[in-house]
Design a protein around this motif. Sequence first.
Motif, PDB file in Angstrom:
ATOM      1  N   HIS A  65       0.815  -1.221   0.000  1.00  0.00           N
ATOM      2  CA  HIS A  65       0.000   0.000   0.000  1.00  0.00           C
ATOM      3  C   HIS A  65       0.849   1.272   0.000  1.00  0.00           C
ATOM      4  O   HIS A  65       0.316   2.370  -0.087  1.00  0.00           O
ATOM      5  N   GLU A  66       2.180   1.139   0.064  1.00  0.00           N
ATOM      6  CA  GLU A  66       3.061   2.305   0.043  1.00  0.00           C
ATOM      7  C   GLU A  66       3.540   2.660  -1.371  1.00  0.00           C
ATOM      8  O   GLU A  66       4.396   3.514  -1.522  1.00  0.00           O
ATOM      9  N   LYS A  67       2.974   2.021  -2.399  1.00  0.00           N
ATOM     10  CA  LYS A  67       3.374   2.321  -3.776  1.00  0.00           C
ATOM     11  C   LYS A  67       2.164   2.239  -4.693  1.00  0.00           C
ATOM     12  O   LYS A  67       1.334   1.344  -4.568  1.00  0.00           O
ATOM     13  N   VAL A  68       2.095   3.194  -5.636  1.00  0.00           N
ATOM     14  CA  VAL A  68       1.044   3.213  -6.646  1.00  0.00           C
ATOM     15  C   VAL A  68       1.709   3.405  -8.001  1.00  0.00           C
ATOM     16  O   VAL A  68       2.564   4.282  -8.166  1.00  0.00           O
ATOM     17  N   GLY A  69       1.324   2.590  -8.987  1.00  0.00           N
ATOM     18  CA  GLY A  69       1.845   2.715 -10.342  1.00  0.00           C
ATOM     19  C   GLY A  69       3.168   1.995 -10.516  1.00  0.00           C
ATOM     20  O   GLY A  69       3.743   1.454  -9.576  1.00  0.00           O
ATOM     21  N   GLY A  70       3.649   1.981 -11.758  1.00  0.00           N
ATOM     22  CA  GLY A  70       4.935   1.361 -12.058  1.00  0.00           C
ATOM     23  C   GLY A  70       4.876  -0.155 -12.047  1.00  0.00           C
ATOM     24  O   GLY A  70       3.814  -0.765 -12.073  1.00  0.00           O
ATOM     25  N   ARG A  71       6.042  -0.757 -11.997  1.00  0.00           N
ATOM     26  CA  ARG A  71       6.146  -2.219 -11.989  1.00  0.00           C
ATOM     27  C   ARG A  71       5.600  -2.791 -10.684  1.00  0.00           C
ATOM     28  O   ARG A  71       5.715  -2.160  -9.630  1.00  0.00           O
ATOM     29  N   PRO A  72       5.058  -4.009 -10.743  1.00  0.00           N
ATOM     30  CA  PRO A  72       4.576  -4.641  -9.508  1.00  0.00           C
ATOM     31  C   PRO A  72       5.729  -4.885  -8.530  1.00  0.00           C
ATOM     32  O   PRO A  72       6.867  -5.126  -8.935  1.00  0.00           O
ATOM     33  N   LEU A  73       5.406  -4.813  -7.248  1.00  0.00           N
ATOM     34  CA  LEU A  73       6.406  -5.067  -6.207  1.00  0.00           C
ATOM     35  C   LEU A  73       6.640  -6.563  -6.065  1.00  0.00           C
ATOM     36  O   LEU A  73       5.709  -7.354  -6.166  1.00  0.00           O
ATOM     37  N   ARG A  74       7.883  -6.928  -5.801  1.00  0.00           N
ATOM     38  CA  ARG A  74       8.204  -8.330  -5.540  1.00  0.00           C
ATOM     39  C   ARG A  74       8.262  -8.545  -4.034  1.00  0.00           C
ATOM     40  O   ARG A  74       8.872  -7.763  -3.298  1.00  0.00           O
ATOM     41  N   ALA A  75       7.642  -9.620  -3.586  1.00  0.00           N
ATOM     42  CA  ALA A  75       7.585  -9.928  -2.153  1.00  0.00           C
ATOM     43  C   ALA A  75       8.978 -10.074  -1.555  1.00  0.00           C
ATOM     44  O   ALA A  75       9.214  -9.676  -0.411  1.00  0.00           O
ATOM     45  N   THR A  76       9.931 -10.618  -2.314  1.00  0.00           N
ATOM     46  CA  THR A  76      11.289 -10.799  -1.780  1.00  0.00           C
ATOM     47  C   THR A  76      11.955  -9.460  -1.490  1.00  0.00           C
ATOM     48  O   THR A  76      12.685  -9.326  -0.513  1.00  0.00           O
ATOM     49  N   ARG A  77      11.680  -8.467  -2.321  1.00  0.00           N
ATOM     50  CA  ARG A  77      12.273  -7.142  -2.109  1.00  0.00           C
ATOM     51  C   ARG A  77      11.693  -6.485  -0.854  1.00  0.00           C
ATOM     52  O   ARG A  77      12.418  -5.891  -0.058  1.00  0.00           O
ATOM     53  N   LEU A  78      10.373  -6.590  -0.671  1.00  0.00           N
ATOM     54  CA  LEU A  78       9.740  -6.061   0.539  1.00  0.00           C
ATOM     55  C   LEU A  78      10.309  -6.751   1.777  1.00  0.00           C
ATOM     56  O   LEU A  78      10.608  -6.108   2.781  1.00  0.00           O
ATOM     57  N   LYS A  79      10.455  -8.067   1.693  1.00  0.00           N
ATOM     58  CA  LYS A  79      10.961  -8.835   2.835  1.00  0.00           C
ATOM     59  C   LYS A  79      12.379  -8.418   3.199  1.00  0.00           C
ATOM     60  O   LYS A  79      12.704  -8.261   4.377  1.00  0.00           O
ATOM     61  N   ARG A  80      13.233  -8.218   2.212  1.00  0.00           N
ATOM     62  CA  ARG A  80      14.621  -7.822   2.493  1.00  0.00           C
ATOM     63  C   ARG A  80      14.689  -6.489   3.223  1.00  0.00           C
ATOM     64  O   ARG A  80      15.452  -6.330   4.175  1.00  0.00           O
ATOM     65  N   PHE A  81      13.896  -5.526   2.764  1.00  0.00           N
ATOM     66  CA  PHE A  81      13.909  -4.210   3.415  1.00  0.00           C
ATOM     67  C   PHE A  81      13.371  -4.318   4.840  1.00  0.00           C
ATOM     68  O   PHE A  81      13.953  -3.782   5.783  1.00  0.00           O
ATOM     69  N   ASN A  82      12.266  -5.020   5.027  1.00  0.00           N
ATOM     70  CA  ASN A  82      11.701  -5.199   6.362  1.00  0.00           C
ATOM     71  C   ASN A  82      12.640  -5.995   7.265  1.00  0.00           C
ATOM     72  O   ASN A  82      12.745  -5.709   8.458  1.00  0.00           O
ATOM     73  N   ASP A  83      13.344  -6.981   6.717  1.00  0.00           N
ATOM     74  CA  ASP A  83      14.322  -7.744   7.502  1.00  0.00           C
ATOM     75  C   ASP A  83      15.463  -6.845   7.974  1.00  0.00           C
ATOM     76  O   ASP A  83      15.951  -6.980   9.096  1.00  0.00           O
ATOM     77  N   CYS A  84      15.903  -5.928   7.114  1.00  0.00           N
ATOM     78  CA  CYS A  84      16.968  -5.001   7.477  1.00  0.00           C
ATOM     79  C   CYS A  84      16.519  -4.106   8.631  1.00  0.00           C
ATOM     80  O   CYS A  84      17.253  -3.915   9.605  1.00  0.00           O
ATOM     81  N   ILE A  85      15.306  -3.572   8.535  1.00  0.00           N
ATOM     82  CA  ILE A  85      14.767  -2.713   9.597  1.00  0.00           C
ATOM     83  C   ILE A  85      14.657  -3.496  10.902  1.00  0.00           C
ATOM     84  O   ILE A  85      15.038  -3.016  11.970  1.00  0.00           O
ATOM     85  N   GLU A  86      14.168  -4.724  10.804  1.00  0.00           N
ATOM     86  CA  GLU A  86      14.023  -5.570  11.992  1.00  0.00           C
ATOM     87  C   GLU A  86      15.382  -5.924  12.595  1.00  0.00           C
ATOM     88  O   GLU A  86      15.552  -5.922  13.815  1.00  0.00           O
ATOM     89  N   ALA A  87      16.374  -6.209  11.748  1.00  0.00           N
ATOM     90  CA  ALA A  87      17.712  -6.566  12.236  1.00  0.00           C
ATOM     91  C   ALA A  87      18.342  -5.422  13.021  1.00  0.00           C
ATOM     92  O   ALA A  87      19.119  -5.649  13.946  1.00  0.00           O
TER      93      ALA A  87
END
Length: 165
Positions: A65-87
């Motif tokens: 929900h934080e992006k509108v338009g453009g290429r579809p988001l890949r779940a792996t990319r979202l997970k990597r960013f969230n994993d970094c924040i969590e780490a």
Amino acid sequence: MSMKTIIAFLETQANTFVRAPTTVRSSPTQNPGNNVRRQCKETISQVVRGSWTVGGDFNEVRNTHEKVGGRPLRATRLKRFNDCIEACNLMDIHSSGNTFSWSNKQDNQIMGRLDRILANNDWLLLHPKATVIYHPQGLSDHSAMHLILVPPFPSGPKPFKFFNA
């Protein structure tokens, strides 16, 4: 996610060091690597002790929900960013204002929450009413972020005051 970070320490007049907020400028051309979580845990989170904020242009979104338009988001990319924040034991600071912090400002509009301010639990305990306001975009393709710190209200009994008229 290839990040350029700045961690600054400021010397006060009492010869003590105070950590300034960490700022981030992430590369828009590099995809996040598989070892982002390990890099965050082994570098940034090990250097920083106590209360900490990090903010800037991460060039990543956390949720669909934080992006509108453009290429579809890949779940792996979202997970990597969230994993970094969590780490790094970080959390988003409460925010208001614009939903999206970036726009390509073209007819085929793409918008996203690429900019954010994150904090660890120690910082959030010191500033429980902190809010990030995302302002409308001006000339830049990014929105200005304004971190509001509200001093905590004093707790406990009010001091007794005697007025002699």
